[in-house]
Design an enzyme around this catalytic site. Sequence first.
Site, PDB file in Angstrom:
ATOM      1  N   HIS A  51     -71.495  42.897 -39.513  1.00 39.57           N
ATOM      2  CA  HIS A  51     -71.771  42.094 -40.859  1.00 39.57           C
ATOM      3  C   HIS A  51     -70.582  41.118 -41.442  1.00 39.57           C
ATOM      4  O   HIS A  51     -70.652  40.701 -42.579  1.00 39.57           O
ATOM      5  CB  HIS A  51     -71.942  43.427 -42.020  1.00 39.57           C
ATOM      6  CG  HIS A  51     -73.052  44.417 -41.677  1.00 39.57           C
ATOM      7  ND1 HIS A  51     -74.320  44.286 -42.389  1.00 39.57           N
ATOM      8  CD2 HIS A  51     -73.212  45.177 -40.788  1.00 39.57           C
ATOM      9  CE1 HIS A  51     -75.034  45.091 -41.841  1.00 39.57           C
ATOM     10  NE2 HIS A  51     -74.584  45.737 -40.611  1.00 39.57           N
ATOM     11  N   ASN A  52     -69.757  41.059 -40.491  1.00 39.43           N
ATOM     12  CA  ASN A  52     -68.698  40.019 -41.007  1.00 39.43           C
ATOM     13  C   ASN A  52     -69.064  38.447 -40.531  1.00 39.43           C
ATOM     14  O   ASN A  52     -69.293  38.244 -39.247  1.00 39.43           O
ATOM     15  CB  ASN A  52     -67.511  40.524 -40.194  1.00 39.43           C
ATOM     16  CG  ASN A  52     -66.375  39.622 -40.336  1.00 39.43           C
ATOM     17  OD1 ASN A  52     -66.325  38.511 -40.327  1.00 39.43           O
ATOM     18  ND2 ASN A  52     -65.156  40.100 -40.343  1.00 39.43           N
ATOM     19  N   ALA A  53     -69.343  37.590 -41.272  1.00 40.38           N
ATOM     20  CA  ALA A  53     -69.610  36.365 -40.990  1.00 40.38           C
ATOM     21  C   ALA A  53     -68.833  35.443 -40.219  1.00 40.38           C
ATOM     22  O   ALA A  53     -69.220  34.734 -39.416  1.00 40.38           O
ATOM     23  CB  ALA A  53     -70.096  35.409 -42.385  1.00 40.38           C
TER      24      ALA A  53
ATOM     25  N   LYS B 289     -66.783  36.682 -37.903  1.00 38.63           N
ATOM     26  CA  LYS B 289     -67.104  37.288 -36.422  1.00 38.63           C
ATOM     27  C   LYS B 289     -68.471  36.724 -35.742  1.00 38.63           C
ATOM     28  O   LYS B 289     -68.294  36.321 -34.750  1.00 38.63           O
ATOM     29  CB  LYS B 289     -67.143  38.838 -36.380  1.00 38.63           C
ATOM     30  CG  LYS B 289     -65.826  39.502 -36.168  1.00 38.63           C
ATOM     31  CD  LYS B 289     -66.063  40.902 -35.877  1.00 38.63           C
ATOM     32  CE  LYS B 289     -64.472  41.736 -36.094  1.00 38.63           C
ATOM     33  NZ  LYS B 289     -64.854  43.119 -35.893  1.00 38.63           N
TER      34      LYS B 289
ATOM     35  N   ASP C  16     -64.684  45.552 -31.404  1.00 39.08           N
ATOM     36  CA  ASP C  16     -64.021  46.442 -32.111  1.00 39.08           C
ATOM     37  C   ASP C  16     -62.754  46.094 -31.633  1.00 39.08           C
ATOM     38  O   ASP C  16     -62.226  45.996 -30.604  1.00 39.08           O
ATOM     39  CB  ASP C  16     -64.217  47.906 -31.940  1.00 39.08           C
ATOM     40  CG  ASP C  16     -63.477  48.773 -33.109  1.00 39.08           C
ATOM     41  OD1 ASP C  16     -63.807  48.444 -34.241  1.00 39.08           O
ATOM     42  OD2 ASP C  16     -62.867  49.594 -32.715  1.00 39.08           O
TER      43      ASP C  16
ATOM     44  N   PHE D  89     -55.288  35.382 -38.872  1.00 40.60           N
ATOM     45  CA  PHE D  89     -55.596  36.226 -39.830  1.00 40.60           C
ATOM     46  C   PHE D  89     -54.878  37.508 -39.520  1.00 40.60           C
ATOM     47  O   PHE D  89     -54.380  37.730 -38.582  1.00 40.60           O
ATOM     48  CB  PHE D  89     -57.241  36.521 -40.157  1.00 40.60           C
ATOM     49  CG  PHE D  89     -57.646  36.885 -38.860  1.00 40.60           C
ATOM     50  CD1 PHE D  89     -58.054  36.131 -37.561  1.00 40.60           C
ATOM     51  CD2 PHE D  89     -57.986  38.286 -38.956  1.00 40.60           C
ATOM     52  CE1 PHE D  89     -58.563  36.641 -36.596  1.00 40.60           C
ATOM     53  CE2 PHE D  89     -58.852  39.066 -37.598  1.00 40.60           C
ATOM     54  CZ  PHE D  89     -58.857  38.013 -36.504  1.00 40.60           C
ATOM     55  N   GLY D  90     -55.286  38.562 -40.589  1.00 36.57           N
ATOM     56  CA  GLY D  90     -54.661  39.911 -40.030  1.00 36.57           C
ATOM     57  C   GLY D  90     -53.159  39.990 -39.755  1.00 36.57           C
ATOM     58  O   GLY D  90     -52.269  39.507 -40.607  1.00 36.57           O
TER      59      GLY D  90
HETATM   60  P1  IMP Z   1     -62.459  45.815 -37.013  1.00 38.71           P
HETATM   61  O1  IMP Z   1     -63.061  44.625 -37.916  1.00 38.71           O
HETATM   62  O2  IMP Z   1     -62.931  47.285 -37.436  1.00 38.71           O
HETATM   63  O3  IMP Z   1     -62.709  45.348 -35.349  1.00 38.71           O
HETATM   64  O4  IMP Z   1     -60.990  45.747 -37.557  1.00 38.71           O
HETATM   65  C1  IMP Z   1     -59.919  44.763 -36.775  1.00 38.71           C
HETATM   66  C2  IMP Z   1     -58.618  45.033 -37.458  1.00 38.71           C
HETATM   67  O5  IMP Z   1     -57.689  44.479 -36.438  1.00 38.71           O
HETATM   68  C3  IMP Z   1     -58.829  44.174 -38.530  1.00 38.71           C
HETATM   69  O6  IMP Z   1     -57.762  44.697 -39.455  1.00 38.71           O
HETATM   70  C4  IMP Z   1     -57.977  42.731 -38.139  1.00 38.71           C
HETATM   71  O7  IMP Z   1     -57.188  42.191 -39.230  1.00 38.71           O
HETATM   72  C5  IMP Z   1     -57.211  43.172 -36.928  1.00 38.71           C
HETATM   73  N1  IMP Z   1     -57.389  42.181 -36.079  1.00 38.71           N
HETATM   74  C6  IMP Z   1     -58.262  42.137 -35.036  1.00 38.71           C
HETATM   75  N2  IMP Z   1     -58.088  41.006 -34.286  1.00 38.71           N
HETATM   76  C7  IMP Z   1     -56.999  40.401 -34.880  1.00 38.71           C
HETATM   77  C8  IMP Z   1     -56.416  39.008 -34.391  1.00 38.71           C
HETATM   78  O8  IMP Z   1     -56.553  38.527 -33.682  1.00 38.71           O
HETATM   79  N3  IMP Z   1     -55.342  38.726 -35.403  1.00 38.71           N
HETATM   80  C9  IMP Z   1     -54.891  39.529 -36.451  1.00 38.71           C
HETATM   81  N4  IMP Z   1     -55.264  40.675 -36.553  1.00 38.71           N
HETATM   82  C10 IMP Z   1     -56.441  41.156 -35.849  1.00 38.71           C
END
Ligand code: IMP
Length: 207
Positions: A17-19, A21, A77, A161-162
Amino acid sequence: MTHRHLARGERIVIATHNAGKLREVAALLAPYGIETVSAGELGLPEPEETEESFLGNAAIKARAAARAAGLPALADDSGFSVAALAGAPGVRTADWAMQPDGSRDYGDAMRKVMEAAQEFEDRTAWFSCALALAWPDGHEEGFEGRAMGHWVWPPRGTHGFGYDPMFVPDGGAATFGEMDPAEKHRISHRAAAFALLSAACLLGTTG
Ligand code: IMP
């Protein structure tokens, strides 16, 4: 092991549901002539992620979407792991960013990781990405990619990000946050997982 292929022109559901991704995955699939529709566009419900592995949670999402839509479904995931924390935050990566008002703050999440891990000498860390493909008849494929490296403090860089600003992949000194996005995408956990998926389920689909 025999893998099942996606055919050129086939339509699949991207179980997110994430645009952001959806855009990334649709772009990866486009060269293979695979058409995509999102779980959001189809109004499919989001299942709870109850497994303790990335592959398990990706499979839950793919399976639910394939059953509901009657089409093959692809789910991902991903998360960040620290060796000294026995792989945490791992499948709870997004939860570590959760704020009392329901928003997510990754500056805060990175600080929590640093505070939990700073007493340990071992700074090994990695990102994982699991991709699961599920068909309505129950067939499933799963692939996991990793980017190995170590965590740093303070966070550096404004790209990505993240948890990107606190992760330095093996082989260099720049964080994912400091890297050119194209460079990150070449060596990332997502690229590694997608390479496995395309070798198993997409190669031969081009042309
Ligand atoms: P999901 O959407 O449940 O798969 O959660 C993924 C989590 O991992 C999120 O908090 C993202 O910020 C983090 N994450 C996944 N891939 C990356 C990345 O490439 N860089 C930084 N954080 C990531």
